[in-house]
Design a protein around this motif. Structure first.
Motif, PDB file in Angstrom:
ATOM      1  N   TYR A  80      -3.670   5.047  -5.429  1.00 15.68           N
ATOM      2  CA  TYR A  80      -3.270   4.713  -4.075  1.00 15.68           C
ATOM      3  C   TYR A  80      -2.293   5.706  -3.464  1.00 15.68           C
ATOM      4  CZ  TYR A  80      -5.667   0.518  -5.404  1.00 15.68           C
ATOM      5  OH  TYR A  80      -6.622  -0.362  -5.848  1.00 15.68           O
ATOM      6  N   TYR A 140     -10.145  -1.481 -10.850  1.00 12.57           N
ATOM      7  CA  TYR A 140     -10.532  -2.775 -10.296  1.00 12.57           C
ATOM      8  C   TYR A 140     -11.185  -3.661 -11.347  1.00 12.57           C
ATOM      9  CZ  TYR A 140     -10.771  -5.265  -5.868  1.00 12.57           C
ATOM     10  OH  TYR A 140     -10.526  -6.130  -4.830  1.00 12.57           O
ATOM     11  N   LEU A 186      -1.603  -4.819  -5.985  1.00 19.62           N
ATOM     12  CA  LEU A 186      -2.163  -5.092  -4.665  1.00 19.62           C
ATOM     13  C   LEU A 186      -1.251  -4.606  -3.544  1.00 19.62           C
ATOM     14  CD1 LEU A 186      -3.884  -8.583  -4.967  1.00 19.62           C
ATOM     15  CD2 LEU A 186      -4.900  -6.321  -4.934  1.00 19.62           C
ATOM     16  N   LEU A 195      -2.131  -1.110  -3.183  1.00 21.03           N
ATOM     17  CA  LEU A 195      -3.398  -1.013  -2.460  1.00 21.03           C
ATOM     18  C   LEU A 195      -3.164  -1.146  -0.964  1.00 21.03           C
ATOM     19  CD1 LEU A 195      -6.447  -1.026  -2.048  1.00 21.03           C
ATOM     20  CD2 LEU A 195      -6.464  -3.432  -2.724  1.00 21.03           C
ATOM     21  N   LEU A 242      -3.958   1.563   2.040  1.00 21.25           N
ATOM     22  CA  LEU A 242      -4.770   1.262   3.217  1.00 21.25           C
ATOM     23  C   LEU A 242      -3.979   1.506   4.498  1.00 21.25           C
ATOM     24  CD1 LEU A 242      -6.512  -2.019   2.009  1.00 21.25           C
ATOM     25  CD2 LEU A 242      -7.561   0.224   2.279  1.00 21.25           C
ATOM     26  N   LYS A 260      -6.027   1.922   7.673  1.00 23.12           N
ATOM     27  CA  LYS A 260      -6.923   0.778   7.505  1.00 23.12           C
ATOM     28  C   LYS A 260      -6.125  -0.510   7.275  1.00 23.12           C
ATOM     29  CE  LYS A 260     -10.615   3.404   7.632  1.00 23.12           C
ATOM     30  NZ  LYS A 260     -11.577   3.337   8.767  1.00 23.12           N
ATOM     31  N   TRP A 266      -7.656  -3.994   7.067  1.00 27.52           N
ATOM     32  CA  TRP A 266      -8.453  -4.392   5.903  1.00 27.52           C
ATOM     33  C   TRP A 266      -7.628  -5.103   4.832  1.00 27.52           C
ATOM     34  CZ3 TRP A 266     -12.162   0.233   4.446  1.00 27.52           C
ATOM     35  CH2 TRP A 266     -12.985   0.518   5.545  1.00 27.52           C
ATOM     36  N   GLY A 309      -8.172  -8.996   4.141  1.00 35.53           N
ATOM     37  CA  GLY A 309      -9.524  -9.249   3.645  1.00 35.53           C
ATOM     38  C   GLY A 309      -9.715  -8.770   2.214  1.00 35.53           C
ATOM     39  N   ILE A 310      -9.178  -7.594   1.905  1.00 36.85           N
ATOM     40  CA  ILE A 310      -9.318  -7.062   0.550  1.00 36.85           C
ATOM     41  C   ILE A 310      -8.476  -7.869  -0.430  1.00 36.85           C
ATOM     42  CG2 ILE A 310      -8.744  -5.078  -0.917  1.00 36.85           C
ATOM     43  CD1 ILE A 310      -9.785  -3.277   1.245  1.00 36.85           C
ATOM     44  N   GLU A 311      -7.309  -8.322  -0.014  1.00 38.77           N
ATOM     45  CA  GLU A 311      -6.496  -9.170  -0.892  1.00 38.77           C
ATOM     46  C   GLU A 311      -7.239 -10.459  -1.234  1.00 38.77           C
ATOM     47  OE1 GLU A 311      -1.892  -7.938   0.298  1.00 38.77           O
ATOM     48  OE2 GLU A 311      -2.852  -9.676   1.218  1.00 38.77           O
ATOM     49  N   THR A 345     -10.488 -11.008  -1.087  1.00 40.05           N
ATOM     50  CA  THR A 345     -11.642 -10.663  -1.912  1.00 40.05           C
ATOM     51  C   THR A 345     -11.226 -10.413  -3.352  1.00 40.05           C
ATOM     52  OG1 THR A 345     -12.767  -9.669  -0.003  1.00 40.05           O
ATOM     53  CG2 THR A 345     -13.554  -9.047  -2.201  1.00 40.05           C
ATOM     54  N   THR A 346     -10.096  -9.735  -3.530  1.00 40.61           N
ATOM     55  CA  THR A 346      -9.593  -9.460  -4.875  1.00 40.61           C
ATOM     56  C   THR A 346      -9.234 -10.743  -5.606  1.00 40.61           C
ATOM     57  OG1 THR A 346      -8.710  -7.322  -4.159  1.00 40.61           O
ATOM     58  CG2 THR A 346      -7.863  -8.214  -6.222  1.00 40.61           C
TER      59      THR A 346
END
Length: 205
Positions: free
Chosen positions: A31, A49, A101, A104, A108, A113, A116, A119-121, A123-124
């Motif tokens: 990152y 991941y 995270l 991450l 981003l 980004k 995002w 949403g990515i958190e 999803t993770t």
């Protein structure tokens, strides 16, 4: 350290904690790296991941605490050593997940980004909940993604079609989401306070 010899799952705890904290240097490199579009970067990201669920997986090791309490007869050892040890390991593992995270999210934000991040958190958390279920109930581990990917996906997806697995995964997802929300704010608050103190110290000097 005689108490350690009576903790039947101590080696398992050490391995899980090693996997959790071993990801931090890789996550920091990924990152902070400028090579986000290279094949090498994406390979590192996939490895990171794939092993990330090992960090929150430590939450489920509380079941080993019950086994060890039954093994150790001394109430003082259980109260002063065993329970604090498990609390530390579980907390440290989840904190590794939170920091990963956060890194991450920082990446981003740095690449423009920021929209995002949430949403990515989420999803993770969902993928981690699935990974935790696979690991705890199906006894899969991250290495199986390499050694037996076909069997892992076939068996894993079949299990997800059942009602009970979905309920367990949903509960795990809710726990991960709630704990992450809390720990993220505590961690960021601690970092901001530390930075503020460092700035004041620098000004005074």
């Amino acid at each position: 350290m005689a108490i350690i010899n009576h903790i039947t799952n101590f080696s398992t705890l050490k391995l899980a904690l090693l996997l959790a904290f071993g990801l931090l240097p890789l996550g920091i490199w990924i990152y902070k790296s400028k090579y986000g579009s290279s094949t090498f970067w994406w390979l590192g990201f996939v490895v990171f991941y794939a092993f990330l669920p090992n960090a929150p997986y430590l939450l489920t090791d509380v079941i080993h605490l019950i086994d060890d309490i039954r093994t150790i007869q001394s109430v003082w050892m259980i109260t002063l050593v065993l329970i604090p040890l498990y609390i530390f390991v579980i907390f440290a593992g989840f904190e590794a997940y939170v920091v990963s995270l956060i890194n991450l999210g920082s990446h981003l934000h740095r690449v423009g980004k920021s929209q995002w991040i949430l949403g990515i958190e989420i999803t993770t958390h969902a993928l981690s909940a699935v990974g935790i279920y696979w690991g705890r109930f199906l006894r899969f581990n991250s290495w199986d993604l390499v050694t037996q990917p076909d069997y892992l996906l076939t068996r894993g997806v079949e299990e997800l079609l059942g009602k009970q697995p979905l309920v367990i995964i949903a509960i795990t997802f809710a726990i991960l989401t709630g704990l992450y929300w809390l720990m993220k704010r505590v961690t960021l608050g601690f970092v901001r306070q530390s930075n503020r103190r460092m700035n004041i110290h620098s000004v005074n000097n």
